[in-house]
Design an enzyme around this catalytic site. Structure first.
Site, PDB file in Angstrom:
ATOM      1  N   HIS A  37      62.277  74.239  45.984  1.00 39.80           N
ATOM      2  CA  HIS A  37      63.414  73.460  45.454  1.00 39.80           C
ATOM      3  C   HIS A  37      64.534  73.361  46.487  1.00 39.80           C
ATOM      4  O   HIS A  37      65.176  72.324  46.623  1.00 39.80           O
ATOM      5  CB  HIS A  37      63.987  74.144  44.202  1.00 39.80           C
ATOM      6  CG  HIS A  37      63.037  74.226  43.051  1.00 39.80           C
ATOM      7  ND1 HIS A  37      62.586  75.422  42.536  1.00 39.80           N
ATOM      8  CD2 HIS A  37      62.457  73.250  42.312  1.00 39.80           C
ATOM      9  CE1 HIS A  37      61.781  75.185  41.525  1.00 39.80           C
ATOM     10  NE2 HIS A  37      61.674  73.883  41.367  1.00 39.80           N
ATOM     11  N   LYS A 149      53.670  69.588  46.286  1.00 42.33           N
ATOM     12  CA  LYS A 149      52.770  70.536  45.627  1.00 42.33           C
ATOM     13  C   LYS A 149      52.275  69.944  44.311  1.00 42.33           C
ATOM     14  O   LYS A 149      51.124  70.115  43.941  1.00 42.33           O
ATOM     15  CB  LYS A 149      53.463  71.876  45.366  1.00 42.33           C
ATOM     16  CG  LYS A 149      52.493  72.892  44.767  1.00 42.33           C
ATOM     17  CD  LYS A 149      53.019  74.288  44.873  1.00 42.33           C
ATOM     18  CE  LYS A 149      53.913  74.624  43.720  1.00 42.33           C
ATOM     19  NZ  LYS A 149      53.202  74.720  42.430  1.00 42.33           N
TER      20      LYS A 149
END
Ligand code: PAF
Length: 281
Positions: A37, A149
């Protein structure tokens, strides 16, 4: 960094920022921030005037037997990390704020959902598309940042932005990994110690597959079998899928061609891990 709790405040702010000609970079998350993040936040910081991070554990993308209740949450830690990455605003709505009352419209994703994680999680991407539609309207970003991902999510968001004509640039950011190759994930904390030691085998198996492709192997079944062997011999996890599809279309392939994704999902005792690589020949 200012924390915003209501949809109304968020939307008023983004309208005001638009009027001032500011570009908004948006990083939507479910919190429990990790370096993946933070990489999204860093890139958003570098490319936009204003950075908005949202933290919202979205109930509509969890199935009845999934981990909504146990999904890791730590707002104070997230707030500190977001501040350190120089996010300007943290949008932190409640479930009631995002889903007040009975919905009168539902969004149903019809393409690219019957494969990979979507196959085992019916309705998951409907929930993702629903919450992102709301968030995009509230935040009005110029750019939205997602990690590679979740490559299927990136493909679905691409469809959402294209079909609904959101004036948003989708930015897909490389997966951030631990030193031993394990992809960073909020769910890694749920691995038992022994499972954590085994988990790097997931990325290792993808690297072996990459080497096979680079040495000329084109048969999808052969490559999948090699990955499955590595997972079975090195982990106690259960293989949910090992799959190879064209990317971003997510169509099945027998022989490799063009751009494709090699993806896997492995179920450990309390954590289901996913990883992938995208290659082209
Ligand atoms: O990737 C996630 O964390 C979620 O699916 C998202 C994009 C924030 C939507 O809830």
């Amino acid at each position: 960094m200012k924390v915003i709790y209501t949809a109304k405040d968020m939307q008023e702010l983004s309208i005001q920022l638009q009027r001032q000609g500011k570009t908004i970079g948006f990083v939507p998350t479910m919190g429990f921030l990790h370096e993946g993040h933070l990489a999204l936040l860093k890139q958003a910081r570098a490319e936009n005037d204003v950075v908005v991070l949202s933290i919202f554990v979205n109930p509509t993308q969890f199935g009845p037997n999934e981990d909504f209740d146990t999904y890791p949450r730590d707002f104070k830690r997230d707030e500190r990390l977001a501040k350190a990455e120089e996010a300007d605003y943290l949008f932190y709505p409640s479930v009631d704020e995002m889903y007040p009352g009975q919905a009168s419209i539902s969004i149903s994703v019809t393409n690219r959902v019957d494969v990979l994680c979507g196959a085992k999680r019916p309705g998951h991407f409907d929930g993702v598309a629903t919450v992102l539609t709301k968030l995009f309207h509230l935040v009005q970003p110029k750019r939205a940042y997602f990690g590679k991902k979740d490559a299927q999510q990136v493909a679905v968001v691409h469809g959402l932005i294209t079909d609904f004509k959101f004036p948003i640039e989708l930015v897909a950011v490389d997966t951030v990994r631990e030193d031993d190759g394990l992809a960073k994930s909020s769910r890694n904390v749920n691995l038992l110690d022994a499972e954590r030691n085994e988990a790097p085998a997931l990325y290792r198996s993808l690297q072996e597959a990459k080497q096979l492709v680079e040495s000329g192997e084109r048969d999808v079944a052969t490559i999948k079998a090699q990955i499955e062997r590595t997972i079975k011999n090195n982990t106690r996890g259960t293989i949910d899928y090992v799959a190879i599809y064209s990317y971003p279309e997510l169509e099945p392939l027998n022989k490799l061609d063009g751009q494709f994704i090699i993806a896997l999902a492995i179920q450990f005792s309390k954590a289901r891990l996913i990883d992938n690589i995208i290659m082209a020949i």
